[in-house]
Every structure is written in structure tokens, then in C-alpha cells.
Design an enzyme around this catalytic site. Sequence first.
Site, PDB file in Angstrom:
ATOM      1  N   THR A  73      50.767  26.893  40.221  1.00  0.00           N
ATOM      2  CA  THR A  73      51.260  28.271  40.096  1.00  0.00           C
ATOM      3  C   THR A  73      51.166  28.713  38.640  1.00  0.00           C
ATOM      4  O   THR A  73      50.747  29.837  38.339  1.00  0.00           O
ATOM      5  CB  THR A  73      52.695  28.376  40.645  1.00  0.00           C
ATOM      6  OG1 THR A  73      52.680  27.942  42.000  1.00  0.00           O
ATOM      7  CG2 THR A  73      53.217  29.801  40.593  1.00  0.00           C
ATOM      8  N   ASN A 161      44.887  25.551  52.202  1.00  0.00           N
ATOM      9  CA  ASN A 161      45.981  24.596  52.398  1.00  0.00           C
ATOM     10  C   ASN A 161      46.486  24.544  53.837  1.00  0.00           C
ATOM     11  O   ASN A 161      46.982  23.521  54.292  1.00  0.00           O
ATOM     12  CB  ASN A 161      47.146  24.917  51.450  1.00  0.00           C
ATOM     13  CG  ASN A 161      47.482  26.381  51.410  1.00  0.00           C
ATOM     14  OD1 ASN A 161      46.613  27.230  51.237  1.00  0.00           O
ATOM     15  ND2 ASN A 161      48.745  26.709  51.589  1.00  0.00           N
ATOM     16  N   SER A 211      47.063  20.936  41.040  1.00  0.00           N
ATOM     17  CA  SER A 211      48.477  20.565  41.132  1.00  0.00           C
ATOM     18  C   SER A 211      48.592  19.069  41.422  1.00  0.00           C
ATOM     19  O   SER A 211      47.986  18.581  42.385  1.00  0.00           O
ATOM     20  CB  SER A 211      49.122  21.372  42.270  1.00  0.00           C
ATOM     21  OG  SER A 211      50.452  20.982  42.432  1.00  0.00           O
ATOM     22  N   THR A 249      57.075  20.947  24.621  1.00  0.00           N
ATOM     23  CA  THR A 249      56.858  19.497  24.611  1.00  0.00           C
ATOM     24  C   THR A 249      56.366  19.062  25.982  1.00  0.00           C
ATOM     25  O   THR A 249      56.900  19.483  27.005  1.00  0.00           O
ATOM     26  CB  THR A 249      58.158  18.776  24.220  1.00  0.00           C
ATOM     27  OG1 THR A 249      58.561  19.288  22.953  1.00  0.00           O
ATOM     28  CG2 THR A 249      57.949  17.274  24.123  1.00  0.00           C
ATOM     29  N   CYS A 338      55.601  26.602  51.581  1.00  0.00           N
ATOM     30  CA  CYS A 338      56.346  27.720  50.985  1.00  0.00           C
ATOM     31  C   CYS A 338      56.855  28.668  52.047  1.00  0.00           C
ATOM     32  O   CYS A 338      57.854  29.333  51.872  1.00  0.00           O
ATOM     33  CB  CYS A 338      55.477  28.518  50.036  1.00  0.00           C
ATOM     34  SG  CYS A 338      54.492  27.516  48.992  1.00  0.00           S
TER      35      CYS A 338
END
Length: 667
Positions: A73, A161, A211, A249, A338
Amino acid sequence: MNTEIYLDANATCTVLPAAVDAALDALGPRFGNPSSSHAAGLRAKVILDEARACARRVVGAGDGRLMFTSGATEGIQTAVLSVLWSVRERQLAGQPCGRLLVYGATEHKAVPESLAHWNRLLGTGLELAALPVDGEGRHRLDMLRQLAPDAAMVCTMAANNETGTVSDLDGIARVLNEANSGALWMVDCVQALGKLPLALASTRIDYAPFSGHKLCAPKGIGMLYVRAGAPFTPLVAGGGQESGQRSGTENMAGIAAFGAVLKALEEGQVFRGHDAMVVSRDRVVQSLREAFPGIVFNTPLEHALPTTINFSVPGLASRDVLDVFDAAGIRVSAGSACSASKAQPSYVLQAMGLPLWRAASAVRLSFGPQADEAFIDAACERIRRCSQALRADPLALAPSAHHGLLQVNAEGSAGWLVFDADDKACVAIDAPAPAASRIAALAKARGYTVRAILGDAKGCDALCSALEEQGVPFHAGWPVDVSAVALGDGRSAQAIRIGAQWLANVGGSYLLGAADGETLPHVEYAFVGAAQSPCACACADTILCRNADDDALGWSGMQTQAVDEHEMHLSAAALDDFLRAHPNAVLVDVREAAEHAAGPVTLHGHVARNVPLSRLAEQASAWLREGGEPLVFLCRSGNRSAKAARQLRRHGFAQAWHVAGGVALAV
Ligand code: PLP
């Protein structure tokens, strides 16, 4: 308890043991900040450099950029922001930049949502255009040809997907080149990693997000490839990490784990090759065909990832299959993870133009390239068990009982089937129209005759048509061979006999009770349609059955009382103590018969008895009348069991509890 057969790899995967080890190494011995110049930092930097070098080789990044992100995303946002910011700059400079943002109609929602979001925020004012797909889920290249000359950006995923459909990326590139399109091209490669060959720098692709958690790395780590020379704008500015391309970081545990997965992919031992995946897929497909005659596959297998199977079974909604699979320990989904919480037909299948029933009954089964033969064997065996469980009889009765009451709900309406097992006869009251074919299929499978179809006119019509279609004998409306029965209050009414019961018609409400000669001395159930007040002749313990599937489950007793919700919840942790303190407690599994058959539940030595929620009104009548042992309801997630416990407490049965969070947490 079943071992889990996890077949939802497109939602997320189990983490590779080597990835867990690598993450622990980055959290433990090599905990340093890779930006630090001291030894601890240098030890961490090696992890980062090695992971990136491996990632570059695996995706064929050539001289392009490759940065780690929090997931796809974020990669999508970065690509979209980069394109739209360059559009904005060209707009400000008065240069041409295209007017369309083209995205495949079956893209993951992250794509159109990001396009709309940044287009609005940056004030670029471009128009979003969905690129249609054909019936096989592949992009319509003829439509792309029309859109390409005006496109500023084109977004087309490498593989879908939900369906696994593999896009014709060469075809898309050809159209873009032929149209001489200046569009920047993003290809969401999330589902391609590990399943399709990648050599990004040798293609026309400008942006490719990935991902980690879709291929055995943890959630929260991903990467973005950007072709050398393609516009780039950082999404996150700050300390200049990732060569200033993505500040903050680094998520070193995630990067280390993702690096270990990419290394395994490069070495080729853990992950299986394409041909082996096809063999596995074909075996699963075969077991599905045997288990579900009539099954249809929603995308041609030859155009799909070998690890994704999307199918529909006539007469079975997605939810029915998912519940039974879940009870048997098989984890699958109806579509993308989702949208799993939104019980809506898949937009991907609808975009493919599939009939609504297929979109509403689709099941996605996906495994990863790491799935070995033993796993596939176990999956096939478990699928066979599910098909047997689906044959469980929803009209099953306790050995001594002859009649029953089944509640059939659909889309907020409640309907009722009064049935007699000896006569193989039933009466349908208020059957909801959307449940008509389900009822007809049930009657046909069990050899029942429908003696009367009463109540809601739309539902009656739908049920008559469905019964006719399935060849089930029925009588529409109130039958002619009625008798006069005496009701308990001295009045008389017309009634029909269903086994040992009378069903009397009192002004359009139907009263049901055990027959005593020509009298109906006691009304056990009153079917009152939409009426809120009890009908005449009801007794103090009559159960009122309505036609709405509401908060009260579609039925209620004559009097209700407030329920303290906290008192009825039993946490999984408290269950053991509770059952020890109440050795006579009865565990009641309120899942439907097929779910119970697929995975009966035993908790702490107590074997759960099955009273499906659809048969609760039938059983509750006796519980409410006679009282009895404490009842502990349970189901898959804790939703249905909470309804059952609440319903009994509402009607004065204080000894009702439920297992909060469902069986998954309790075993
Ligand atoms: N694109 C596709 C095709 C996906 O399947 C997913 C995840 O479901 C995403 C994008 C979003 O990925 P992430 O969860 O890493 O943000």
C-alpha cells in the site's frame, strides 16, 4: 482438534522459519541502527545491504531504484504520488501530461483509492478511468488502446489477488508503445512474487510495489521498484534513510526476514517451481470437483496463478462453504482479506461480468509456493470431509422427536418450516423470497412434500416457482383438506395436521401445538408475521415467530427482560473453571448442522451437542418451559452463540452463557 489447513495464502502467509530466525537475529544480536557508523550499526547495515542486493537480483531491478517500504500500500502511494507530482509540475509549466488515470477494474482497492486521494490532494484534476476486463478477468486491450493516448498513468496488476488471473503484461506494453503513450505504468506485483518470473528492468514497467507478507515474510514490510529515470518523489521525508527515498529508521526485523525469504527464493530449495505448483493445483481442483458436483471455476485455470483457485458451487453461498471449511480447519476466504468483513459480492467477479450468484458464492482458495505434497494431500483429504459434512441433514431430529421447526432467514427476513419427519411433509410460513431455492433444494434432497405455503405473498410466489422447478410436490396457500379444531379458549378454527401437531389459522396468524384429538389445547408457537403484539389464544409460554430476522432472532417469548451482557460472556480463559464449577453444564454448538458435522467440538472433556441457531426456537420452547442445566453456547466466532445466550436470558432462562470469541479461542 483439527490441524489447520491454511489455504488463504493470498491474504497472508505463514512466516518462513528462516525468516523468523533472521528477524530474531535483527532484534537480538544484530539490533543496531544501520545508519550508525559504529560496529553495532555496521553489523545491522550488512543485513540491509544483503537484503537489498538479493531483492534487486530476484526482481531484476537492473539500474532502477529499490527501496524498502512498510508494504505494497505504501509502495502504491509512493508510485502514485511520484506520478501525480510530476503531472502537477508539468501542468504548472504548461506542458502536456495526459488527462486520465487508468486503472484495471479488478485492481486491489489500494490503487483506485490512492489515485483518487492524491489526485484530490494535489489538485491535479485528472479523471479516473477504470479499464474493463473480459470474462476471464484479463484487461481489455481494445479499451486500453482507446484510453492510452490520453493516459498520464496506467495501473495494471501482474496477477489478481482474488482470482489469480495473470495479466497479459506484454500485451499491455505493446498497446502502450503502439499508442506512443507517455503514460507512466505501475504494475502491482504483490501476488506475482515467487509465482511468476520477474525481470523488471527489461520491461517498460515504471513502478512495481511488493508486499513481504504475501510470501512468507512478516506483515509491515514491502518494497518498491522504480525504473531508472521514472519520476520519483519520496512519500516520507526525514532523516534521509533509504538514500533519502523513504525516511524513517528501517524496520530491520522485517527487512531481515524479507531478505531471508528472497534468499530462499533465489536459492530455489524452499519454494517450488511453476510445474510443481501446477501439479498441486490440479490435485486440489480434482478433489474439489469430486466434492462439489456442479462446481464452476471463476477464472480459466490456464490463465491463473497456479496457487489460486476461485470457485462457486450452485446452491451454496460463500458463507456456507466458508463456515463448513472453517469448522473442518480449512482456512479459505470469499475474496480479498480487506473486504472479508463486508458480506458483499466480489467486485472483481462482477467486473468480469459473472452472474450475481457466482459473485455471491465465490470461494478463494490459495496456497503458497512453499506448500509441499504432504500439505496438498492433507488439504484434499479435508476437502472430502467437508463435502460429506455438507450432506448433514438440517432437518435431523432427536431420536424420539417426529416434528421440528426450522428457521430460514435471508436478507433480514425470517421464514419458518414446520415439518414432520414421519409424514415427510412440511409447511412453509413467511418464506423469504431469496431463500426460495434453498428451501426447495432442501425439500427435494430430503424427499419432503410442501403441504402449504403461507404468509408473505412475494415469498410464496418465489417458493412456488422454485419448488416447481425442482419437481417438489407442493400446495400453494392454505390447503383444502382442513379440519375444525377447538382452541384452548373454547373458540374453534380451521387447522391442518402435520404429524402429531395442529396448525390452526386464526385470522392470518398460525398457531402450532401438539394435537389432542380434535383440539389444540396449548399453543406452542404462533406465527404472527410482522405483528408486534401477541395474537389472541397465545399462552404464557407461547413462542412468537415473526417474519423479520432482527435483534431478537426473529422470535420471542411473551415477556422479555433486560439482559446484563457482561454476565453471559465466558472468556476462553475462564471456561475451564466454569465447567469445573458446573459439571452438569451442557455445551451447545449453535453452528449449522454441516459445520458441526465438519468439526464437532469437545471442550475440557464436554462434548458439545448441536442445536443450530436455525433450530433454536424449536429447542428453546422446551428449555424455557422446563428449565434445566446451565447452557454454554458456542460457535465459530462468538456472534451466534451470544445471540442464543442473550435470547434465552431475555426470556428468563438465567443459566445461559456463551464462549466469547468463539471456539477458535477456546480449544
Ligand atoms: N495489492 C495486492 C494485489 C494485494 O493482494 C494486496 C494485499 O492484499 C495489496 C496490494 C496491499 O498490500 P499490503 O498489505 O502490503 O499493503
